[in-house]
Design a protein around this motif. Structure first.
Motif, mmCIF file in Angstrom:
data_model
loop_
_atom_site.group_PDB
_atom_site.id
_atom_site.type_symbol
_atom_site.label_atom_id
_atom_site.label_comp_id
_atom_site.label_asym_id
_atom_site.label_seq_id
_atom_site.Cartn_x
_atom_site.Cartn_y
_atom_site.Cartn_z
ATOM 1 N N ILE A 368 -50.874 18.896 -19.060
ATOM 2 C CA ILE A 368 -50.082 20.124 -19.155
ATOM 3 C C ILE A 368 -50.187 20.715 -20.557
ATOM 4 O O ILE A 368 -50.434 21.912 -20.733
ATOM 5 C CB ILE A 368 -48.607 19.841 -18.800
ATOM 6 N N ILE A 369 -50.001 19.861 -21.564
ATOM 7 C CA ILE A 369 -50.067 20.323 -22.957
ATOM 8 C C ILE A 369 -51.450 20.895 -23.275
ATOM 9 O O ILE A 369 -51.586 21.956 -23.907
ATOM 10 C CB ILE A 369 -49.723 19.176 -23.928
ATOM 11 N N SER A 370 -52.495 20.210 -22.824
ATOM 12 C CA SER A 370 -53.865 20.679 -23.078
ATOM 13 C C SER A 370 -54.108 22.037 -22.436
ATOM 14 O O SER A 370 -54.741 22.925 -23.032
ATOM 15 C CB SER A 370 -54.878 19.666 -22.544
ATOM 16 N N ALA A 371 -53.607 22.219 -21.221
ATOM 17 C CA ALA A 371 -53.784 23.501 -20.518
ATOM 18 C C ALA A 371 -53.055 24.622 -21.251
ATOM 19 O O ALA A 371 -53.568 25.740 -21.379
ATOM 20 C CB ALA A 371 -53.285 23.377 -19.087
ATOM 21 N N ILE A 372 -51.861 24.318 -21.741
ATOM 22 C CA ILE A 372 -51.076 25.320 -22.488
ATOM 23 C C ILE A 372 -51.801 25.704 -23.775
ATOM 24 O O ILE A 372 -51.892 26.887 -24.128
ATOM 25 C CB ILE A 372 -49.670 24.780 -22.790
ATOM 26 N N GLU A 373 -52.304 24.702 -24.492
ATOM 27 C CA GLU A 373 -53.011 24.978 -25.754
ATOM 28 C C GLU A 373 -54.260 25.827 -25.513
ATOM 29 O O GLU A 373 -54.546 26.768 -26.270
ATOM 30 C CB GLU A 373 -53.373 23.662 -26.433
ATOM 31 N N THR A 385 -48.483 21.504 -31.620
ATOM 32 C CA THR A 385 -47.862 20.572 -30.669
ATOM 33 C C THR A 385 -47.370 19.324 -31.375
ATOM 34 O O THR A 385 -48.060 18.750 -32.224
ATOM 35 C CB THR A 385 -48.856 20.175 -29.563
ATOM 36 N N ARG A 386 -46.157 18.912 -30.993
ATOM 37 C CA ARG A 386 -45.581 17.676 -31.508
ATOM 38 C C ARG A 386 -44.582 17.143 -30.488
ATOM 39 O O ARG A 386 -43.692 17.866 -30.051
ATOM 40 C CB ARG A 386 -44.889 17.907 -32.844
ATOM 41 N N ASN A 387 -44.754 15.893 -30.104
ATOM 42 C CA ASN A 387 -43.825 15.225 -29.179
ATOM 43 C C ASN A 387 -43.599 16.038 -27.902
ATOM 44 O O ASN A 387 -42.474 16.267 -27.469
ATOM 45 C CB ASN A 387 -42.480 14.960 -29.862
ATOM 46 N N TYR A 388 -44.677 16.483 -27.283
ATOM 47 C CA TYR A 388 -44.632 17.204 -26.007
ATOM 48 C C TYR A 388 -43.868 18.519 -26.115
ATOM 49 O O TYR A 388 -43.293 18.993 -25.138
ATOM 50 C CB TYR A 388 -44.062 16.319 -24.895
ATOM 51 N N LYS A 389 -43.871 19.092 -27.286
ATOM 52 C CA LYS A 389 -43.300 20.418 -27.516
ATOM 53 C C LYS A 389 -44.343 21.253 -28.244
ATOM 54 O O LYS A 389 -44.840 20.841 -29.290
ATOM 55 C CB LYS A 389 -42.020 20.323 -28.345
ATOM 56 N N THR A 390 -44.682 22.405 -27.679
ATOM 57 C CA THR A 390 -45.726 23.265 -28.250
ATOM 58 C C THR A 390 -45.134 24.603 -28.662
ATOM 59 O O THR A 390 -44.436 25.250 -27.880
ATOM 60 C CB THR A 390 -46.855 23.497 -27.231
ATOM 61 N N ARG A 391 -45.422 25.015 -29.879
ATOM 62 C CA ARG A 391 -44.996 26.326 -30.380
ATOM 63 C C ARG A 391 -46.221 27.230 -30.461
ATOM 64 O O ARG A 391 -47.219 26.870 -31.087
ATOM 65 C CB ARG A 391 -44.348 26.194 -31.760
ATOM 66 N N VAL A 406 -41.770 28.762 -27.540
ATOM 67 C CA VAL A 406 -41.784 27.303 -27.545
ATOM 68 C C VAL A 406 -41.797 26.807 -26.099
ATOM 69 O O VAL A 406 -41.015 27.271 -25.264
ATOM 70 C CB VAL A 406 -40.560 26.728 -28.286
ATOM 71 N N LEU A 407 -42.699 25.878 -25.804
ATOM 72 C CA LEU A 407 -42.770 25.251 -24.482
ATOM 73 C C LEU A 407 -42.536 23.762 -24.644
ATOM 74 O O LEU A 407 -43.177 23.114 -25.497
ATOM 75 C CB LEU A 407 -44.136 25.489 -23.825
ATOM 76 N N GLU A 408 -41.638 23.207 -23.857
ATOM 77 C CA GLU A 408 -41.317 21.781 -23.958
ATOM 78 C C GLU A 408 -41.413 21.123 -22.584
ATOM 79 O O GLU A 408 -40.923 21.662 -21.593
ATOM 80 C CB GLU A 408 -39.921 21.586 -24.537
ATOM 81 N N VAL A 409 -42.058 19.950 -22.540
ATOM 82 C CA VAL A 409 -42.270 19.226 -21.284
ATOM 83 C C VAL A 409 -41.175 18.175 -21.098
ATOM 84 O O VAL A 409 -40.886 17.389 -22.003
ATOM 85 C CB VAL A 409 -43.655 18.547 -21.270
#
Length: 464
Positions: A368-373, A385-391, A406-409
């Motif tokens: 999920i994080i990779s797709a968002i980035e 990205t840090r600790n499953y939170k992406t800005r 900000v997106l957080e998983v």
């Protein structure tokens, strides 16, 4: 049965794999808002099981930006202005490094969220607009009766509770009365909502300036757009100073008349609160909302937070069982579910997007994080990205101001993740466009359940 099993498993997993952070008697959960100097987290009072919101500020930031007086003022004002239509402040705590403001949790979203993204949806009906305006005037009247002037009234500072009742927040720019001082001189607020006398730099009456902002808000509710909206600041100021605006054809004559009385560029002849409350349009179906009997206001804890921090700390605890995404507990899911209906968690409506929204995925958290980035890069944003939170950061459409999201998983069940998306900086309508484009880019990882669980089943599951 499958949905009930999913929830039960989620709650059992919460017991086995606790990821907690405690501040005194409060257990902190997900971040529900953030800004330049603070973030707001969902929290649960472990003694009463009450859900609250906690605004967290670093003391180093407050000192570095010389904000001590402003924060003191904001806390003091919220203690003074206790009203059903104002977000309630429960208490203030301090640790060695942070200040915690414990607030009423308001779960209905922003008033701005009532507007859709299609042209015909960007306004409210006259009856609904009148209801919110009546509640706003009741709250503002109470503030002025206490000698408090908000100075930053706008739709984004107006929340709705679970019953769709208005709640005013953000008193960070408010003014308290000073002995022997009748006029205010600080130029502050959001330009489109600010009174002409504030922009001019003259001394101004805080009550009259607040009412101008209320008039702009009423116009926006009824029209779906601003009365004063120019791309360059000098043109905007000119239109505000001369009150150059027109009311759309669907405004009733009574509503048009009241708006013109409020948006009077002369603060001396501008209608007062008493006049607004007597107005026939305002009076329709008006049921005044009054506060409870005056409570004793004690500001000793405010003084202690700032002056006695060397020896008065609240206990902070962090317990992390692993490095995976945070697990969302039952209380947080209830708050998100909007009326105990899980469909609000999983539905992704293209025609209605809030400043804070969410989607669900069955892909692994790292995927999920990779797709968002990857989507961020293709949309021209920088991703951190840090600790499953992406800005995600970039420039707004006007290429001048900053736009940030900000997106957080969160893990809500084994192999089921919720991604919380919220705007941090930039225009709300621009965020609508951003969210639509983001979802198009990451469509392959978004999960859309075919069956929604009835609210009664959810309630039974949570109480069994």
């Amino acid at each position: 049965m499958q949905q009930q099993s999913f929830l039960s498993t989620s709650f059992e997993l919460r017991e086995m794999k606790a990821v907690k952070r405690k501040v005194g008697k409060y257990e902190l959960g997900r971040t529900i808002g953030s800004g330049t100097f603070a973030k707001v987290k969902f929290a649960q009072n472990m003694e009463t099981n009450e859900s609250v919101a906690i605004k967290i500020m670093a003391k180093s930031t407050i000192l570095r930006h010389k904000m001590v007086d402003q924060i003191k003022r904001e806390i003091s004002v919220m203690k003074i202005v206790r009203h059903p239509c104002i977000v309630r402040l429960h208490e203030v705590l301090a640790s060695q490094t942070k200040i915690y403001i414990v607030l009423e949790l308001v779960s209905g979203g922003e008033l701005f969220d009532r507007f859709g993204t299609q042209v015909h949806q960007r306004r409210l009906s006259e009856s609904e607009s009148r209801k919110y305006f009546q509640q706003l005037i009741d709250a503002v009247s109470h503030c002025h009766g206490k000698g408090v002037y908000h100075r930053d009234l706008k739709p984004e500072n107006l929340l709705l509770d679970s019953g769709a009742n208005l709640k005013v927040l953000d008193f960070g720019l408010s003014a308290l009365p000073k002995q022997g001082v009748e006029l205010l001189h600080t130029t502050c607020g959001t330009p489109n909502y600010v009174a002409p006398e504030v922009i001019s730099g003259r001394g101004y009456d805080g009550a009259a300036a607040d009412l101008w902002s209320c008039g702009v808000i009423l116009y926006v509710l009824l029209a779906g757009h601003l009365p004063f909206d120019e791309t360059d600041f000098p043109s905007l100021c000119n239109k505000i100073n001369t009150a150059q605006f027109s009311c759309p054809c669907w405004f009733s004559p009574a509503a048009t008349s009241l708006i013109h009385k409020i948006l009077d560029p002369n603060p001396v002849t501008r209608i007062k609160i008493e006049g607004i409350k007597r107005d026939p349009w305002f009076q329709k179906n008006y049921v005044p909302i009054t506060p409870r009997a005056d409570e004793v206001v004690n500001l000793d804890d405010v003084t202690a937070v700032f002056d006695g921090i060397q020896d008065k700390f609240v206990n902070e605890e962090s317990q992390n069982s692993d490095d995976g995404p945070l697990i969302m507990n039952a209380f947080e899911m209830i708050t998100l579910s909007q009326g105990l209906n899980l469909s609000a968690l999983f539905e992704r409506r293209q025609d209605y997007v809030k400043r804070q929204t969410r989607f669900v995925s069955r892909q692994p958290a790292k995927v999920i994080i990779s797709a968002i980035e990857a989507a961020a890069v293709s949309l021209g944003f920088k991703a951190h990205t840090r600790n499953y939170k992406t800005r995600l950061e970039g420039l707004s459409a006007n290429r001048v101001s900053q736009f940030a999201v900000v997106l957080e998983v969160f893990e809500v069940a084994p192999s089921l993740f919720m991604v919380d998306v919220r705007k941090v900086a930039g225009d709300t309508l621009e965020y609508h466009k951003f969210y639509k484009h983001l979802c198009e880019k990451i469509d392959r990882i978004i999960w859309r359940p075919k069956v929604s669980m009835p609210s009664s089943t959810l309630f039974q599951t949570m109480t069994c």
